[in-house]
Design an enzyme around this catalytic site. Structure first.
Site, PDB file in Angstrom:
ATOM      1  N   SER A   1     108.140  11.867  73.639  1.00 46.57           N
ATOM      2  CA  SER A   1     109.241  12.817  73.507  1.00 46.57           C
ATOM      3  C   SER A   1     110.247  12.545  74.614  1.00 46.57           C
ATOM      4  O   SER A   1     109.881  12.029  75.686  1.00 46.57           O
ATOM      5  CB  SER A   1     108.726  14.261  73.632  1.00 46.57           C
ATOM      6  OG  SER A   1     109.786  15.183  73.809  1.00 46.57           O
TER       7      SER A   1
ATOM      8  N   TYR B   1     104.059  20.996  78.208  1.00 45.70           N
ATOM      9  CA  TYR B   1     104.353  20.021  77.156  1.00 45.70           C
ATOM     10  C   TYR B   1     104.931  18.740  77.750  1.00 45.70           C
ATOM     11  O   TYR B   1     104.470  17.633  77.437  1.00 45.70           O
ATOM     12  CB  TYR B   1     105.333  20.611  76.138  1.00 45.70           C
ATOM     13  CG  TYR B   1     105.717  19.648  75.047  1.00 45.70           C
ATOM     14  CD1 TYR B   1     104.814  19.334  74.031  1.00 45.70           C
ATOM     15  CD2 TYR B   1     106.973  19.048  75.029  1.00 45.70           C
ATOM     16  CE1 TYR B   1     105.152  18.438  73.038  1.00 45.70           C
ATOM     17  CE2 TYR B   1     107.323  18.159  74.037  1.00 45.70           C
ATOM     18  CZ  TYR B   1     106.415  17.851  73.050  1.00 45.70           C
ATOM     19  OH  TYR B   1     106.754  16.957  72.058  1.00 45.70           O
TER      20      TYR B   1
END
Length: 248
Positions: free
Chosen positions: A147, A160
């Site tokens: 990501s 995250y």
């Protein structure tokens, strides 16, 4: 124009050379993972889909496996099933992942553990299971879906982002450990229009309310196929793909 047509035909030829290869895709039941599975299937790559709920509407060259990548016994069962149905895979794509949106001083550590177990430990378990066979076979590709959050601290995103940062360290470590036999690629998407945000462990956003626009899961899948289709001596080690308006 002639140069463009030559390059386009060359890319098509390289994709066609993937025909008959075998792949495993974790998180292949939805979102980016499902888009990757569909692209691989169109390229005539025999694919094992590993997910908590693998889809039923699959092409004839796609095999579903129910698997929770956070559980050692489930990954062991996946490995055994893939070996029986496909043999040693040529390609491993780790796409299983979940999001969380919590403040570090207020969040739930047990939920954080779920994210770490899925996003990081899940990929590590799959690497440990499947990459030794690739090394023995003398070739292979590993693709880790990361990501743009990797290395990017932002409020409520610490856990995250930390898993994705760690995943990219794992990717570079693996690359160094297995070169030149196995290629390792990180694909780091920005805001992508999938159900990812609806399925976060806590917190809620949509691709629309983030405000940068979004890319389609198919675009990420195309990036994966681009990396896989490169000649054996060429490695695409990282691709970042995001909406043009996204600032990070």
């Amino acid at each position: 124009m002639q140069l463009f047509l030559y390059r386009e035909q060359n890319h098509i030829n390289r994709v066609q050379q993937l025909k008959g290869k075998k792949a495993v895709v974790s998180g292949g039941g939805s979102g980016i993972g499902r888009a990757i599975v569909e692209r691989l299937s169109l390229a005539n790559i025999v694919t094992a889909v590993a997910d908590l709920q693998p889809p039923a509407d699959l092409s004839s060259n796609v095999y579903p496996f129910t698997c929770d990548v956070t559980a050692a016994h489930a990954v062991d069962a996946l490995f055994a099933g893939v070996q029986e149905k496909l043999g040693t895979p040529d390609i491993l794509i780790c796409s299983a992942g979940r999001g969380i949106h919590e403040k570090l001083t207020e969040g739930d550590p047990e939920k954080w553990r779920q994210i770490i177990d899925t996003n990081l430990m899940g990929a590590l378990r799959l690497i440990r299971a499947f990459v030794p066979g690739m090394l023995e076979a003398g070739h292979g590709d590993v693709v880790l879906v990361s990501s743009v959050s990797a290395g990017q601290a932002y409020p409520y995103g610490g856990v995250y982002a930390a898993t994705k940062s760690a995943l990219e360290v794992v990717a570079e470590t693996l690359r160094q450990e297995v070169l030149p036999t196995v290629r390792v690629t990180v694909v780091a998407p920005g805001v992508t229009d999938t159900a990812f945000f609806e399925n976060t462990v806590s917190g809620f956003h949509t691709a629309e309310d983030i405000g940068y626009g979004s890319i389609a899961a198919d675009e990420v899948a195309d990036a994966v196929l681009f990396a896989l289709s490169k000649p054996p001596g060429v490695s695409i080690n990282k691709i970042t793909i995001r909406p043009t308006a996204q600032p990070f």
